[in-house]
Each structure stands twice: as structure tokens, then as C-alpha cells.
Design a protein around this motif. Structure first.
Motif, mmCIF file in Angstrom:
data_model
loop_
_atom_site.group_PDB
_atom_site.id
_atom_site.type_symbol
_atom_site.label_atom_id
_atom_site.label_comp_id
_atom_site.label_asym_id
_atom_site.label_seq_id
_atom_site.Cartn_x
_atom_site.Cartn_y
_atom_site.Cartn_z
ATOM 1 N N SER A 293 0.792 -1.189 -0.006
ATOM 2 C CA SER A 293 -0.087 0.020 0.038
ATOM 3 C C SER A 293 0.958 1.253 0.032
ATOM 4 C CB SER A 293 -0.911 -0.067 1.394
ATOM 5 O OG SER A 293 -0.171 0.184 2.472
ATOM 6 N N VAL A 294 2.036 1.066 0.253
ATOM 7 C CA VAL A 294 2.965 2.388 0.341
ATOM 8 C C VAL A 294 3.052 3.017 -0.966
ATOM 9 C CG1 VAL A 294 5.163 3.159 0.943
ATOM 10 C CG2 VAL A 294 4.321 1.347 2.278
ATOM 11 N N GLN A 295 2.966 4.172 -1.070
ATOM 12 C CA GLN A 295 3.123 4.834 -2.425
ATOM 13 C C GLN A 295 3.238 6.435 -2.404
ATOM 14 O OE1 GLN A 295 -0.293 4.965 -5.036
ATOM 15 N NE2 GLN A 295 -1.674 4.578 -3.136
ATOM 16 N N VAL A 296 4.147 6.869 -3.183
ATOM 17 C CA VAL A 296 4.377 8.438 -3.012
ATOM 18 C C VAL A 296 3.147 8.938 -3.991
ATOM 19 C CG1 VAL A 296 5.992 10.267 -4.000
ATOM 20 C CG2 VAL A 296 6.854 8.179 -2.814
ATOM 21 N N LEU A 297 2.461 9.863 -3.474
ATOM 22 C CA LEU A 297 1.557 10.729 -4.199
ATOM 23 C C LEU A 297 1.757 11.897 -5.124
ATOM 24 C CD1 LEU A 297 -1.426 10.371 -1.445
ATOM 25 C CD2 LEU A 297 -0.968 8.788 -3.406
ATOM 26 N N GLN A 298 2.743 12.569 -4.215
ATOM 27 C CA GLN A 298 3.454 13.616 -4.907
ATOM 28 C C GLN A 298 4.872 13.877 -4.227
ATOM 29 O OE1 GLN A 298 0.654 16.873 -4.754
ATOM 30 N NE2 GLN A 298 2.443 18.455 -4.597
ATOM 31 N N SER A 299 5.587 14.462 -5.491
ATOM 32 C CA SER A 299 7.150 14.956 -4.834
ATOM 33 C C SER A 299 7.704 15.903 -5.906
ATOM 34 C CB SER A 299 7.875 13.545 -4.695
ATOM 35 O OG SER A 299 8.167 12.942 -6.170
ATOM 36 N N PRO A 300 8.805 16.415 -5.446
ATOM 37 C CA PRO A 300 9.467 17.293 -6.427
ATOM 38 C C PRO A 300 9.592 16.580 -8.026
ATOM 39 C CG PRO A 300 10.199 17.793 -4.226
ATOM 40 C CD PRO A 300 9.175 16.304 -4.274
ATOM 41 N N HIS A 301 10.009 15.141 -7.499
ATOM 42 C CA HIS A 301 10.490 14.793 -8.786
ATOM 43 C C HIS A 301 9.257 14.253 -9.615
ATOM 44 C CE1 HIS A 301 14.350 14.135 -6.775
ATOM 45 N NE2 HIS A 301 13.680 13.350 -5.787
ATOM 46 N N LYS A 302 8.117 13.816 -9.278
ATOM 47 C CA LYS A 302 7.021 14.056 -10.154
ATOM 48 C C LYS A 302 6.741 15.123 -10.680
ATOM 49 C CE LYS A 302 4.719 10.047 -7.538
ATOM 50 N NZ LYS A 302 4.489 9.057 -8.795
ATOM 51 N N ALA A 303 6.694 16.353 -9.791
ATOM 52 C CA ALA A 303 6.166 17.427 -10.542
ATOM 53 C C ALA A 303 7.138 17.990 -11.700
ATOM 54 C CB ALA A 303 6.255 18.714 -9.380
ATOM 55 N N ASN A 304 8.490 17.802 -11.290
ATOM 56 C CA ASN A 304 9.472 18.195 -12.371
ATOM 57 C C ASN A 304 9.811 17.111 -13.539
ATOM 58 O OD1 ASN A 304 9.729 20.300 -10.889
ATOM 59 N ND2 ASN A 304 11.546 19.441 -9.693
ATOM 60 N N SER A 305 9.015 15.993 -13.309
ATOM 61 C CA SER A 305 9.421 14.854 -14.397
ATOM 62 C C SER A 305 8.410 15.185 -15.632
ATOM 63 C CB SER A 305 9.326 13.629 -13.837
ATOM 64 O OG SER A 305 9.351 12.619 -14.764
ATOM 65 N N THR A 306 8.852 15.506 -16.848
ATOM 66 C CA THR A 306 8.120 15.719 -17.819
ATOM 67 C C THR A 306 8.350 14.862 -19.267
ATOM 68 O OG1 THR A 306 9.448 17.514 -18.932
ATOM 69 C CG2 THR A 306 7.850 18.257 -17.512
ATOM 70 N N THR A 307 9.701 14.288 -19.057
ATOM 71 C CA THR A 307 10.056 13.474 -20.034
ATOM 72 C C THR A 307 9.978 11.866 -19.576
ATOM 73 O OG1 THR A 307 11.633 14.950 -21.034
ATOM 74 C CG2 THR A 307 11.641 12.570 -21.943
ATOM 75 N N PRO A 308 9.230 10.940 -20.139
ATOM 76 C CA PRO A 308 9.015 9.748 -19.518
ATOM 77 C C PRO A 308 10.195 8.787 -19.666
ATOM 78 C CG PRO A 308 7.865 9.798 -21.692
ATOM 79 C CD PRO A 308 8.253 11.334 -21.203
ATOM 80 N N LYS A 309 10.663 8.156 -18.595
ATOM 81 C CA LYS A 309 11.717 7.371 -18.666
ATOM 82 C C LYS A 309 11.658 5.977 -19.558
ATOM 83 C CE LYS A 309 13.299 8.914 -14.037
ATOM 84 N NZ LYS A 309 13.584 8.105 -12.618
ATOM 85 N N PRO A 310 12.813 5.822 -20.191
ATOM 86 C CA PRO A 310 12.598 4.614 -20.980
ATOM 87 C C PRO A 310 12.404 3.303 -20.166
ATOM 88 C CG PRO A 310 14.914 5.314 -20.652
ATOM 89 C CD PRO A 310 14.012 6.305 -20.262
ATOM 90 N N ALA A 311 11.766 2.413 -20.658
ATOM 91 C CA ALA A 311 11.457 1.313 -19.943
ATOM 92 C C ALA A 311 12.734 0.533 -19.529
ATOM 93 C CB ALA A 311 10.448 0.263 -20.593
ATOM 94 N N SER A 312 12.984 -0.232 -18.294
ATOM 95 C CA SER A 312 14.040 -0.664 -18.088
ATOM 96 C C SER A 312 14.015 -1.935 -18.735
ATOM 97 C CB SER A 312 13.936 -0.902 -16.632
ATOM 98 O OG SER A 312 15.187 -1.675 -16.141
#
Length: 345
Positions: free
Chosen positions: A179-198
């Protein structure tokens, strides 16, 4: 002023040299024409050597400080939701709030040091899950010193999961791991480019299904104090931690399916101790086996008293074999004594 300070009967608690008293006058400013409000960004600068020029003057402000970045983290506690959690002023809300803040502060300060500032509770609400019992969801804010130092979301999540997932952790709180999850963070707000799939496949996190068994026993001869009714009090936290660290090793060695122990409350009657034991579902020992572990451990426990005749597991009394044998011997002796007395008449 001079007369006042030179009077022998003055009540001032300081001494002033009368010769130093002087009036410093300032030439009053003459206002020509109606007063107007001047814009802070533009000022008229008049020169005696040339035509009037206009220059831009930046307004002066005090030093500004950006608010610290906040990571909003959500987790579901294995704590039954009660209606009192809807009232932020209730004792139940405040107790859980203190417990959550204290736990997160210790965990994240130990992991991230000075870059972590503090934890605060945003809301405590009913968890949306389909179970026989509604659990409690807590959303917290985690403050860090600056955006550059704020840990990545997955590290924040895994830190809480790993610490509270350890069977022998000393925190009197349990969470649903998935159930543990980050709902909001500076990284979510500043991330505009989706990361490539690992390309590396990660093992899927399988939710751990746990079953709770309640355990209750009495510590005869120990004095109950009212602070033990308050889960946020020092007395409650200290006793709960002592019982958790004392009892968990016995259950861990007895049952491979044992997960954790959490003290839920204390009540009067010497001291009655109430707690929840969690086992991996599908491999839960029976009530008698759970109670027998405490009976066997009792002679080796010195931190608190265990009355082996007062042990209840899931509401069922589990009698001590030693106490049961003693009762039989006592009853036999009483019967023999009764027979001897009756034979004398």
C-alpha cells in the motif's frame, strides 16, 4: 527631562548625565501638491545638469526563503479504522498521529540524516479495501532541506517497507507492504520526459497475506497507571516496546510463519496486556500452540510478569499444563485430607 533625571527622589533604575541631554532636530519634509502613491518599480531622478531622466529602481525586499520540498507518502496501516479518526481533536486521532510521526521521523532521519527535516500527518481516513475489517490509511508529508537532496520516490517507499517489514523491528506499528506509495513529490512535478522502460525485469511484489490472532494475559503484582491508557504516553510506548522486543524472539523461533507482534492496549487489573500476533495466512498455528509458547517462555522472562493461568488466545483461555497438574494434585490432597478427617469420626 533634566528635572526628572536630576530629582533626588526619582524612581528610574538608571543614571543619566544631564549635560548629555540634547534635542536633535530634523528639517521637516515639505510636500508640494497632492500626495500620490508612487509605484515601487519606477522613480523620477532629477539632475541639475541636464534634463529630467527616468530610471528603473527595483523595490527592496527582505531575504526570501523557499518552502522546503515535500514528499506526500500514503500507506495503509493494519489498524482498524474507528470513527474517532474523523475528528482531528479526538484522543484516538492524536495518539495515532503521534505514533506515525514518531515512527517516520526515526526511520527517515536514520536513513537520510540531516537532509530530512520532519514528518507531519495530512489526513487519516478509512482505507478503501475489500476485507472483513476496514483498515486505516494515513497520508503524511515528508519535508527535506532542498529539491536537489530529496531522495527518489522509490527509495522513500522502499525505506519504509524494508524497515517495517523486518520481523524484529521495534516499532509498534504495521503496514500493508503493497500500500506504500508516493502521491506527490518534487521529482513527479519536475518529470516531464517519461523514462525509458528498463530492460531488467523486476520480480513482482506479491502482497503478504497475514492473519491476526489476539493474545491477552495478566502481569500479576504490577501496578497499573492511567498513562497506560494513552498510546502516545511515554509509559505506554516504553512498555509496548519492552513487550514486543521480549516476546517476538520466542514466537519467531517457534513458528516460521510468525510475522510480527503489536501491543494494542493495557487495562487495569494488575496490568492486563492485549496484543495482536500476525502470522502468514495458510500456516497459522492453533490457539493452544500460540498460548503454549508464552507458557514455556514465562520462566525465562524477567522484564515483566506473566500469569500463565490468565492467557487467552482469540478469546479462548489457554491453561498452563503446570498449573493444571498442580490443581489436580491439590484436589487429590484435599480429597485425601477429607477422607482422613471423616474416618476419625
Amino acid at each position: 527631562m533634566v528635572k526628572a533625571v536630576t530629582s533626588p527622589n526619582n524612581t528610574f533604575a538608571l543614571t543619566i548625565d544631564p549635560d548629555s541631554i540634547a534635542v536633535i532636530s530634523k528639517k521637516p519634509t515639505t510636500t508640494h501638491g497632492p500626495m500620490t502613491t508612487r509605484r515601487p518599480t519606477t522613480a523620477q531622478v532629477h539632475s541639475t545638469d541636464g534634463p529630467t531622466s527616468t530610471s528603473q529602481v527595483s523595490p527592496t525586499h527582505g531575504p526570501t526563503t523557499s518552502p522546503p520540498p515535500v514528499v506526500i507518502l500514503s500507506a495503509t496501516l493494519e489498524e482498524p479504522f474507528v470513527e474517532e479518526f474523523n475528528d482531528v481533536n479526538s484522543e484516538q486521532y492524536k495518539a495515532l498521529e503521534t505514533q506515525v510521526v514518531t515512527t517516520c521521523d526515526i526511520i527517515y532521519r536514520a536513513r537520510f540524516g540531516f537532509i530530512f527535516i520532519r514528518t507531519y500527518v495530512i489526513q487519516i481516513i478509512r482505507a478503501v479495501v475489500i476485507t472483513r475489517m476496514d483498515n486505516t490509511r494515513v497520508d503524511v508529508g515528508l519535508e527535506f532541506v532542498d529539491t536537489a537532496s530529496t531522495p527518489q520516490d522509490d527509495l522513500i517507499v522502499s525505506t519504509l517497507q524494508e524497515t517495517l517489514g523486518q520481523p524484529n523491528n521495534t516499532f509498534n506499528i504495521s503496514i500493508a507492504q503493497n500500500s506504500v506509495q508516493v502521491l506527490q513529490s518534487p521529482h513527479k512535478a519536475n518529470s516531464t520526459t517519461p523514462k525509458p522502460a528498463s530492460t531488467t525485469k523486476k520480480a513482482a511484489l506479491t502482497p503478504l497475506q497475514l492473519t491476526i490472532r489476539t493474545l491477552r494475559f495478566t502481569s500479576v503484582g504490577e501496578t497499573f497507571i492511567s498513562d497506560l491508557l494513552n498510546q502516545s504516553s511515554v509509559a505506554f510506548i516504553a512498555r509496548a516496546l519492552m513487550m514486543k522486543t521480549t516476546l517476538e524472539p520466542f514466537y519467531s523461533s517457534a513458528f516460521s510463519s510468525f510475522n510480527s507482534l503489536r501491543v494494542t492496549s493495557f487495562s487495569n487489573g494488575s496490568i492486563i496486556n492485549n496484543m495482536n500476533l500476525r502470522f502468514i495466512s495458510g500456516s497459522v498455528p492453533n490457539n493452544t500452540a500460540i498460548g503454549q509458547v508464552l507458557i514455556d517462555a514465562a520462566p525465562n522472562i524477567t522484564a515483566f510478569n506473566v500469569d500463565v493461568t490468565s492467557i487467552f488466545v482469540n478469546g479462548m483461555q489457554v491453561s498452563s499444563g503446570a498449573s493444571h497438574k498442580t490443581s489436580i494434585i491439590t484436589a487429590s490432597c484435599l480429597a485425601l485430607l477429607s477422607w482422613l478427617l471423616s474416618s476419625q469420626h
